[in-house]
Write a protein that holds these residues in place. Structure first.
Motif, PDB file in Angstrom:
ATOM      1  N   PHE A  93       0.855  -1.185   0.000  1.00  9.88           N
ATOM      2  CA  PHE A  93       0.000   0.000   0.000  1.00  9.88           C
ATOM      3  C   PHE A  93       0.899   1.245   0.000  1.00  9.88           C
ATOM      4  CE2 PHE A  93      -2.774   3.262   1.622  1.00  9.88           C
ATOM      5  CZ  PHE A  93      -3.959   2.976   0.969  1.00  9.88           C
ATOM      6  N   ASN A  96       2.051   8.170   1.756  1.00  3.02           N
ATOM      7  CA  ASN A  96       2.059   9.567   1.320  1.00  3.02           C
ATOM      8  C   ASN A  96       1.934  10.500   2.512  1.00  3.02           C
ATOM      9  OD1 ASN A  96       2.260  11.561  -0.672  1.00  3.02           O
ATOM     10  ND2 ASN A  96       0.049  11.823  -0.753  1.00  3.02           N
ATOM     11  N   TYR A  99       5.915  15.014   3.569  1.00  2.00           N
ATOM     12  CA  TYR A  99       7.365  14.792   3.728  1.00  2.00           C
ATOM     13  C   TYR A  99       7.675  13.367   3.284  1.00  2.00           C
ATOM     14  CZ  TYR A  99       4.842  13.284   7.828  1.00  2.00           C
ATOM     15  OH  TYR A  99       3.892  12.725   8.637  1.00  2.00           O
ATOM     16  N   CYS A 145      -6.224   9.554  -3.634  1.00  2.00           N
ATOM     17  CA  CYS A 145      -5.412  10.758  -3.385  1.00  2.00           C
ATOM     18  C   CYS A 145      -5.539  11.698  -4.573  1.00  2.00           C
ATOM     19  CB  CYS A 145      -3.949  10.382  -3.160  1.00  2.00           C
ATOM     20  SG  CYS A 145      -2.864  11.820  -3.020  1.00  2.00           S
ATOM     21  N   TRP A 149      -3.444   8.979  -7.613  1.00  4.35           N
ATOM     22  CA  TRP A 149      -3.382   7.534  -7.424  1.00  4.35           C
ATOM     23  C   TRP A 149      -4.487   7.106  -6.471  1.00  4.35           C
ATOM     24  CZ3 TRP A 149      -2.589   6.046  -2.328  1.00  4.35           C
ATOM     25  CH2 TRP A 149      -2.022   7.009  -1.477  1.00  4.35           C
ATOM     26  N   CYS A 180      -2.451  16.574  14.576  1.00  3.14           N
ATOM     27  CA  CYS A 180      -1.620  15.378  14.405  1.00  3.14           C
ATOM     28  C   CYS A 180      -0.226  15.573  14.997  1.00  3.14           C
ATOM     29  CB  CYS A 180      -1.505  15.057  12.918  1.00  3.14           C
ATOM     30  SG  CYS A 180      -3.113  14.900  12.108  1.00  3.14           S
ATOM     31  N   ARG A 212       4.241   4.445   9.207  1.00  5.53           N
ATOM     32  CA  ARG A 212       4.030   5.158   7.939  1.00  5.53           C
ATOM     33  C   ARG A 212       2.557   5.353   7.595  1.00  5.53           C
ATOM     34  NH1 ARG A 212       5.389   0.107   6.949  1.00  5.53           N
ATOM     35  NH2 ARG A 212       4.398  -1.136   5.333  1.00  5.53           N
ATOM     36  N   LYS A 218      -5.374   6.864  13.216  1.00 11.15           N
ATOM     37  CA  LYS A 218      -5.748   7.773  12.138  1.00 11.15           C
ATOM     38  C   LYS A 218      -7.269   7.737  11.973  1.00 11.15           C
ATOM     39  CE  LYS A 218      -5.786   6.570   7.758  1.00 11.15           C
ATOM     40  NZ  LYS A 218      -5.230   6.413   6.397  1.00 11.15           N
ATOM     41  N   GLY A 226      -8.017  11.386   0.146  1.00 13.41           N
ATOM     42  CA  GLY A 226      -6.905  11.046   1.036  1.00 13.41           C
ATOM     43  C   GLY A 226      -6.519  12.129   2.032  1.00 13.41           C
TER      44      GLY A 226
END
Ligand SMILES: Nc1nc2c(c(=O)[nH]1)N[C@H]1C(S)=C(S)[C@@H](COP(=O)(O)O)O[C@H]1N2
Ligand SMILES: [Mo]
Length: 258
Positions: A93, A96, A99, A145, A149, A180, A212, A218, A226
């Protein structure tokens, strides 16, 4: 600069709205638009006299905020986003963020507390074991996103509407905002917060959410693009004051439906 013009009243309002929606539907299209739409055309859309790019920006933002309202009206809180079989999960997966992957924030599981504030009855913070002890559900959905993608993934956690009920959130309030562990922040409309597929997400593909993908927690919403899905959430609040967002404040459409 921007001057109010009486012109808007005299032109076909329906046609203007339709045209605005067609043009400003997606943030990507809006970015494209910024470089192509004539200033005269934008003056017509917004009823403002626009003379340069600097005055075009707030005018576009006004159209985009209007578009948020329309998306809110059109949002069907009962309509479910498609779900997929396990065989269709995208592996690996994609990652993104604003950074690179080696800069992903490392949040300490032991000292983590989810802060809850604003228009809620129980403002106490939550530890990770407490969140994991709540009833869990999971779903295989598509993440889209705006960078062009999409990918199918499997997320698990607590139905967000259950969590909002548990903390005694005022569900007549307009927004839920999120802060966050990186500099990211965003906010969503209450109908989306209460949508049955909106998940306070603690796992990815049956495992504890990896750094990641947003450890330790989340918010996953298959009904939104996204950038509306905040990773590494440290704090959430219920409010009637528009909280904006990291990308939204730079021109991405706030409602961000997918
Ligand atoms: N905290 C935080 N959340 C974030 C972002 C970010 O940079 N920081 N990027 C957003 C964007 S644009 C996307 S596409 C998704 C990517 O999530 P993924 O890494 O699980 O694919 O996270 C969203 N949430
Ligand atoms: Mo994104």
């Amino acid at each position: 600069m921007i001057k109010k013009s009486p012109r808007l009243a005299s032109i076909d309002a329906d046609a203007v709205v339709k045209e605005a929606l067609r043009r400003i539907e997606q943030p990507a299209r809006r970015m494209f638009l910024r470089h192509t739409l004539t200033l005269g055309g934008l003056s017509l859309l917004t009823g403002c006299a626009i003379v340069d790019e600097d005055s075009a920006e707030p005018a576009l933002m006004r159209v985009s905020r209007f578009n948020d309202k329309v998306q809110g009206w059109l949002f069907n809180p009962k309509l479910l986003a498609p779900t997929y079989p396990e065989s269709m999960i995208t592996r690996p997966f994609p990652f993104n963020a604003y950074y690179d992957e080696d800069e992903v924030p490392q949040v300490d599981a032991g000292s983590y507390r989810l802060e809850v504030s604003g228009l809620v009855a129980n403002r106490r913070a939550w530890t990770l074991p407490e969140l994991h002890a709540l009833p869990q559900t999971d779903q295989i959905t598509r993440h889209i996103c705006v960078e062009g993608w999409s990918a199918i993934g499997r997320w698990g956690g607590v139905r967000f509407s259950d969590f909002l009920a548990r903390i005694g959130a005022d569900t007549s309030a307009k927004y839920v905002g999120f802060r966050c562990a990186d500099k990211y922040y965003t906010s969503i409309d209450m109908p989306t917060a209460l949508h049955p597929q909106t998940l306070l997400t603690l796992t990815y593909d049956g495992q504890v959410l990896p750094p990641r993908y947003g450890f330790p927690m989340k918010l996953r919403m298959p009904t939104k693009l996204g950038y509306k899905n905040p990773k590494h959430i440290l704090a959430m609040f219920v409010t009637n004051t528009y909280p904006g967002g990291y990308w939204e404040d730079q021109g991405y459409n706030w409602f961000g439906g997918s």
